[in-house]
Motif scaffolding. Structure first.
Motif, mmCIF file in Angstrom:
data_model
loop_
_atom_site.group_PDB
_atom_site.id
_atom_site.type_symbol
_atom_site.label_atom_id
_atom_site.label_comp_id
_atom_site.label_asym_id
_atom_site.label_seq_id
_atom_site.Cartn_x
_atom_site.Cartn_y
_atom_site.Cartn_z
ATOM 1 N N THR A 152 60.546 20.861 -8.500
ATOM 2 C CA THR A 152 61.998 21.013 -8.600
ATOM 3 C C THR A 152 62.500 20.561 -9.967
ATOM 4 O OG1 THR A 152 62.208 20.628 -6.212
ATOM 5 C CG2 THR A 152 64.200 20.387 -7.549
ATOM 6 N N GLU A 153 61.938 19.493 -10.475
ATOM 7 C CA GLU A 153 62.314 19.025 -11.816
ATOM 8 C C GLU A 153 61.934 20.059 -12.877
ATOM 9 O OE1 GLU A 153 60.471 15.272 -12.386
ATOM 10 O OE2 GLU A 153 61.717 14.215 -10.919
ATOM 11 N N GLU A 154 60.733 20.660 -12.715
ATOM 12 C CA GLU A 154 60.311 21.698 -13.662
ATOM 13 C C GLU A 154 61.254 22.900 -13.592
ATOM 14 O OE1 GLU A 154 56.325 22.592 -12.585
ATOM 15 O OE2 GLU A 154 55.490 20.716 -13.372
ATOM 16 N N TYR A 155 61.610 23.314 -12.354
ATOM 17 C CA TYR A 155 62.538 24.437 -12.199
ATOM 18 C C TYR A 155 63.880 24.122 -12.860
ATOM 19 C CZ TYR A 155 59.312 26.230 -8.618
ATOM 20 O OH TYR A 155 58.212 26.705 -7.958
ATOM 21 N N THR A 156 64.342 22.899 -12.655
ATOM 22 C CA THR A 156 65.637 22.498 -13.227
ATOM 23 C C THR A 156 65.602 22.547 -14.753
ATOM 24 O OG1 THR A 156 66.033 21.047 -11.320
ATOM 25 C CG2 THR A 156 67.355 20.675 -13.292
ATOM 26 N N THR A 157 64.489 22.075 -15.342
ATOM 27 C CA THR A 157 64.351 22.103 -16.800
ATOM 28 C C THR A 157 64.365 23.536 -17.328
ATOM 29 O OG1 THR A 157 63.042 20.066 -16.736
ATOM 30 C CG2 THR A 157 62.903 21.398 -18.730
ATOM 31 N N GLU A 158 63.623 24.409 -16.649
ATOM 32 C CA GLU A 158 63.577 25.819 -17.070
ATOM 33 C C GLU A 158 64.947 26.474 -16.901
ATOM 34 O OE1 GLU A 158 60.383 28.076 -15.362
ATOM 35 O OE2 GLU A 158 59.011 26.376 -15.406
ATOM 36 N N LEU A 159 65.626 26.134 -15.820
ATOM 37 C CA LEU A 159 66.954 26.712 -15.586
ATOM 38 C C LEU A 159 67.946 26.287 -16.664
ATOM 39 C CD1 LEU A 159 67.281 26.386 -11.704
ATOM 40 C CD2 LEU A 159 67.353 28.498 -13.026
ATOM 41 N N GLU A 160 67.867 25.061 -17.081
ATOM 42 C CA GLU A 160 68.762 24.582 -18.140
ATOM 43 C C GLU A 160 68.538 25.356 -19.436
ATOM 44 O OE1 GLU A 160 67.996 20.438 -18.403
ATOM 45 O OE2 GLU A 160 69.152 19.915 -16.604
ATOM 46 N N LEU A 162 67.329 28.426 -19.654
ATOM 47 C CA LEU A 162 67.827 29.783 -19.442
ATOM 48 C C LEU A 162 69.352 29.832 -19.499
ATOM 49 C CD1 LEU A 162 65.472 30.974 -16.556
ATOM 50 C CD2 LEU A 162 65.477 31.797 -18.902
ATOM 51 N N GLU A 163 69.985 28.796 -18.979
ATOM 52 C CA GLU A 163 71.450 28.735 -19.020
ATOM 53 C C GLU A 163 71.949 28.745 -20.461
ATOM 54 O OE1 GLU A 163 73.729 28.919 -16.884
ATOM 55 O OE2 GLU A 163 72.852 28.502 -14.913
ATOM 56 N N GLU A 167 74.198 31.625 -22.109
ATOM 57 C CA GLU A 167 75.491 31.272 -22.689
ATOM 58 C C GLU A 167 75.675 31.902 -24.064
ATOM 59 O OE1 GLU A 167 78.119 27.250 -23.694
ATOM 60 O OE2 GLU A 167 76.115 27.099 -22.808
ATOM 61 N N LYS A 168 74.592 31.909 -24.855
ATOM 62 C CA LYS A 168 74.663 32.546 -26.181
ATOM 63 C C LYS A 168 74.960 34.041 -26.061
ATOM 64 C CE LYS A 168 71.378 29.359 -28.367
ATOM 65 N NZ LYS A 168 70.040 29.253 -29.024
ATOM 66 N N ILE A 169 74.294 34.674 -25.110
ATOM 67 C CA ILE A 169 74.464 36.126 -24.954
ATOM 68 C C ILE A 169 75.852 36.459 -24.426
ATOM 69 C CG2 ILE A 169 73.614 38.143 -23.701
ATOM 70 C CD1 ILE A 169 70.850 36.903 -23.782
ATOM 71 N N THR A 170 76.343 35.661 -23.492
ATOM 72 C CA THR A 170 77.677 35.935 -22.938
ATOM 73 C C THR A 170 78.764 35.773 -23.998
ATOM 74 O OG1 THR A 170 77.734 33.643 -22.146
ATOM 75 C CG2 THR A 170 77.073 35.329 -20.576
ATOM 76 N N LYS A 171 78.533 34.894 -24.947
ATOM 77 C CA LYS A 171 79.494 34.762 -26.047
ATOM 78 C C LYS A 171 79.534 36.038 -26.869
ATOM 79 C CE LYS A 171 79.392 29.727 -26.580
ATOM 80 N NZ LYS A 171 79.012 28.594 -27.476
ATOM 81 N N GLU A 172 78.353 36.667 -27.080
ATOM 82 C CA GLU A 172 78.308 37.941 -27.806
ATOM 83 C C GLU A 172 79.049 39.025 -27.028
ATOM 84 O OE1 GLU A 172 74.385 39.148 -28.857
ATOM 85 O OE2 GLU A 172 73.719 37.131 -29.363
#
Length: 308
Positions: A152-160, A162-163, A167-172
């Motif tokens: 779960t910690e690994e998933y959380t790190t990967e999700l962060e 990806l977020e 976020e960079k793409i949504t700004k574009e």
């Protein structure tokens, strides 16, 4: 921003969102994997509690039977001592009756006590086994829980991570409405952008209205399929494919043949005619020779007839 630029941005966002939602599903599903182990542990603990209650009940019963046995033995022994010191017949008979009843009670209680003690010993053994099993299951559950916590910690790190990319793409993109719709699409379908081929949505394979398909082809803004809600992108190769389907080359037309091919065929036909003519002449000569031989045979027969 041009339509194709928006679609290209959405394609990049699509890859990130697919990974994101997949990781979120795994993260949410991970604790559920412990469900079976937890249920099994709870079942074992429940059975242990029930057996423990039964054990306590039988143990109390055994204690009461021991007291009854002790009273019966005391009564018998008291009667036996009284018989030895009895002075009258009536006293003797009363003491004899006491001894008989006490002995019967003693035998009955002793028999029941032995039965309960056997059951108590079996329960005690089962309780020991259940207790060991509970300890083992707790250890296994704890190990599994630690493993899941780590995942779960690994998933959380990967999700962060990806977020941050998302976020960079949504700004574009800078379009909340399209972004909201697109995220909802990816949650239902891993492929949120599909092509339109010959007026058909390649996502749901439904035929689109001609005017709508033409708007997609012209690239006039982001278009969503009215049936599956996916973002539509026109397939430029679809027109060429349709034309190739009816092309002269694939249809095997005679247009690809030139005059030389026809000349070769005519020459071949003439050669065949010459060969047929040659065979006809040979057959004619053979037939003429046969006729001459027949004439000679007839003349010979006539001469022999005249001589006679």
């Amino acid at each position: 921003m041009e339509t194709q630029e928006v679609i290209n941005i959405l394609k990049k966002l699509q890859d990130i969102l697919v990974q994101k939602y997949d990781l979120e599903a795994k993260r949410d599903e991970a604790p559920k994997q412990l469900g079976n182990q937890k249920d099994l542990l709870e079942k074992t603990q429940k059975e242990f509690i029930e057996e423990q209650a039964l054990y306590d009940s039988i143990k109390e019963k055994v204690s009461n039977l021991k007291e009854e046995l002790e009273e019966a033995v005391h009564s018998r022994e008291e009667g036996e001592e009284g018989v030895a010191n009895s002075t009258t017949h009536r006293e003797y008979e009363a003491l004899e009756k006491q001894i008989v009843e006490a002995k019967a009670k003693e035998d009955e209680v002793r028999k029941e006590l032995q039965k309960e003690e056997r059951e108590l010993a079996e329960l005690d053994e089962r309780l020991k086994n259940s207790n060991e099993l509970i300890t083992f299951q707790k250890s296994e559950l704890e190990t599994a829980q630690n493993s899941i916590n780590k995942k779960t910690e690994e998933y959380t790190t990967e999700l962060e991570a990806l977020e941050k990319e998302a976020e960079k793409i949504t700004k574009e993109l800078n379009n909340e409405e399209i972004l909201f719709k697109f995220e909802r699409i990816i949650q239902r379908n891993s492929q949120g952008i599909v092509t339109v081929k010959n007026g058909v949505c390649s996502g749901c394979h439904m035929i689109l209205p001609a005017d709508f398909a033409n708007e997609v082809r012209q690239g006039d803004g982001i278009k969503f399929c009215p049936y599956c809600s996916r973002v539509l992108e026109y397939d430029e190769d679809s027109t060429d494919e349709a034309e190739d389907f009816f092309s002269l080359e694939t249809a095997g037309s005679l247009a690809g043949l030139d005059d030389d091919d026809f000349d070769d065929e005519e020459d071949l036909d003439e050669e065949r005619d010459d060969e047929d003519s040659l065979y006809d002449d040979e057959d004619s000569l053979d037939s003429s020779d046969d006729d001459d031989e027949d004439d000679e045979d007839r003349d010979s027969d006539d001469e022999e007839s005249d001589d006679e």
